[in-house]
Design an enzyme around this catalytic site. Sequence first.
Site, short mmCIF file in Angstrom:
data_model
loop_
_atom_site.label_atom_id
_atom_site.label_comp_id
_atom_site.label_asym_id
_atom_site.label_seq_id
_atom_site.Cartn_x
_atom_site.Cartn_y
_atom_site.Cartn_z
N GLU A 257 0.82 -1.22 0.00
CA GLU A 257 0.00 0.00 0.00
C GLU A 257 0.86 1.27 0.00
O GLU A 257 0.40 2.32 -0.44
CB GLU A 257 -0.93 0.03 1.23
CG GLU A 257 -2.32 -0.52 0.94
CD GLU A 257 -3.34 -0.25 2.04
OE1 GLU A 257 -2.95 0.09 3.18
OE2 GLU A 257 -4.53 -0.40 1.77
N HIS A 278 9.05 -26.73 -0.13
CA HIS A 278 8.42 -27.85 -0.83
C HIS A 278 7.26 -27.38 -1.70
O HIS A 278 6.38 -28.15 -2.03
CB HIS A 278 7.95 -28.90 0.19
CG HIS A 278 9.10 -29.40 1.02
ND1 HIS A 278 9.74 -30.60 0.76
CD2 HIS A 278 9.74 -28.83 2.06
CE1 HIS A 278 10.74 -30.73 1.63
NE2 HIS A 278 10.77 -29.68 2.43
N LYS A 367 -13.89 0.57 -3.92
CA LYS A 367 -14.98 1.07 -3.07
C LYS A 367 -16.00 1.82 -3.93
O LYS A 367 -17.20 1.68 -3.74
CB LYS A 367 -14.43 2.00 -1.98
CG LYS A 367 -13.60 1.31 -0.93
CD LYS A 367 -13.23 2.28 0.17
CE LYS A 367 -12.23 1.69 1.13
NZ LYS A 367 -11.67 2.68 2.03
O1 PA5 Z 1 -3.22 1.45 5.88
C1 PA5 Z 1 -4.32 1.95 5.68
O2 PA5 Z 1 -4.53 3.17 5.78
C2 PA5 Z 1 -5.51 1.08 5.30
O3 PA5 Z 1 -5.12 -0.25 5.15
C3 PA5 Z 1 -6.58 1.18 6.39
O4 PA5 Z 1 -6.04 0.79 7.61
C4 PA5 Z 1 -7.79 0.30 6.04
O5 PA5 Z 1 -8.31 0.66 4.79
C5 PA5 Z 1 -8.88 0.43 7.12
O6 PA5 Z 1 -9.27 1.77 7.26
P1 PA5 Z 1 -10.04 2.28 8.53
O7 PA5 Z 1 -9.18 2.10 9.71
O8 PA5 Z 1 -10.35 3.71 8.24
O9 PA5 Z 1 -11.31 1.43 8.65
#
Ligand code: PA5
Length: 375
Positions: A257, A278, A367
């Site tokens: 990310e 393996h 989303k």
């Molecule tokens: O690293 C990040 O920002 C994302 O992976 C969020 O943690 C994830 O989308 C969850 O978001 P939220 O904590 O707003 O529900």
Amino acid sequence: MIKVNFRAEVNAVQAQRIVTEIKKDKMGGWLGLPRRYDVGELVRIKEAAKKINNESEYLVCIGIGGSYLGHRAIIEALRPKSETKIIYAGNSLSRRELEWALGKIGDHDFSINIISKSGETLEPAIAFEAFKKKLIEKYGPEEASDRIHATTDAKKGTLHDEAVQNGYSRFVVPDNIGGRYSVLTAVGLLPMAVAGVNIDKLLEGAAEAVESAVEPALNYAYMRYALDAKRYDTEMFASFEPSTVYFNEWLKQLFGESEGKNKRGILPDSVIYSTDLHSLGQYLQDGRRNLFETIIDFPTDDLNAKIVAAVRIAHTEGGIPVLNISVPSFDEKGFGELIYFFELACAVSAKLIGVNPFDQPGVEAYKLELRKLLG
Ligand code: PA5
């Protein structure tokens, strides 16, 4: 202290500029956090954990991505002992998973820790509704509210507003720390404390790493950058400890990310050895030569150490660059150091390829499509 077995060409001036940039970034709050942790918040976390331990056989931890993977990684790795078992929910939209988790709770006493920085994410919101309903049916609305612990933004969001309205105990995800860099905040610390992880030791390890991890983390970031330039576009994180599967998942999320933007970024993948020797081991030894391997080397016994050494030699001879990151101890302190080391290395790596380590615009695409489909 974390040690690495390689020396990259670190451009000291550029590295210093990048670290300063991260420090000044509005999402760079995690950088100094272990050294100036809010003691009052830590006390509240421990008190809430004690309350949950006293009154609940299960804690349902609801969250996804950065609001989920970090604490699960440490809890699964260390297998601490606790009166209260942790159940994870809200990390998919699978009805089967949700029903399994609701069934597992059955008639047992339980509490909920709903974790969402935005307080708006669909997967945890749906799981939260289901578990809240069960909680209210079992205990009535007042006691149910007393058993809900909400970790979210300090001032805004649907979850924040609901928590204030119903008097849930509240913990804050600081404004200047994003989801995947938040494991050492209440996001990770509350579930870990309930599960029996020594969170003081974890923070101690991270606090030490604020100084000691800088050099190895910069070395590692520059080595990744150099390998990327040579078209090694996939990084295989390798651990020889089966309980670190979720630590690998946390790493994949952190790097995936943070770096995967503007058609750039190294693809993170992972293996657990010797299990995967393996299976994917064949590919690593003999397949396409576009990947490098990063071994997370925990202290181990003689036999396992020989396997680590054998893999290192075989893969190097097979043409894979093998990076070794040795961790001083397989405990809270070691993991505290490791978390900080990887967070720093990841943020620097993203900066080196010119992308923002702290946003995730790509996550919004699905989303948007989902909202359209749901009308
Ligand atoms: O690293 C990040 O920002 C994302 O992976 C969020 O943690 C994830 O989308 C969850 O978001 P939220 O904590 O707003 O529900």
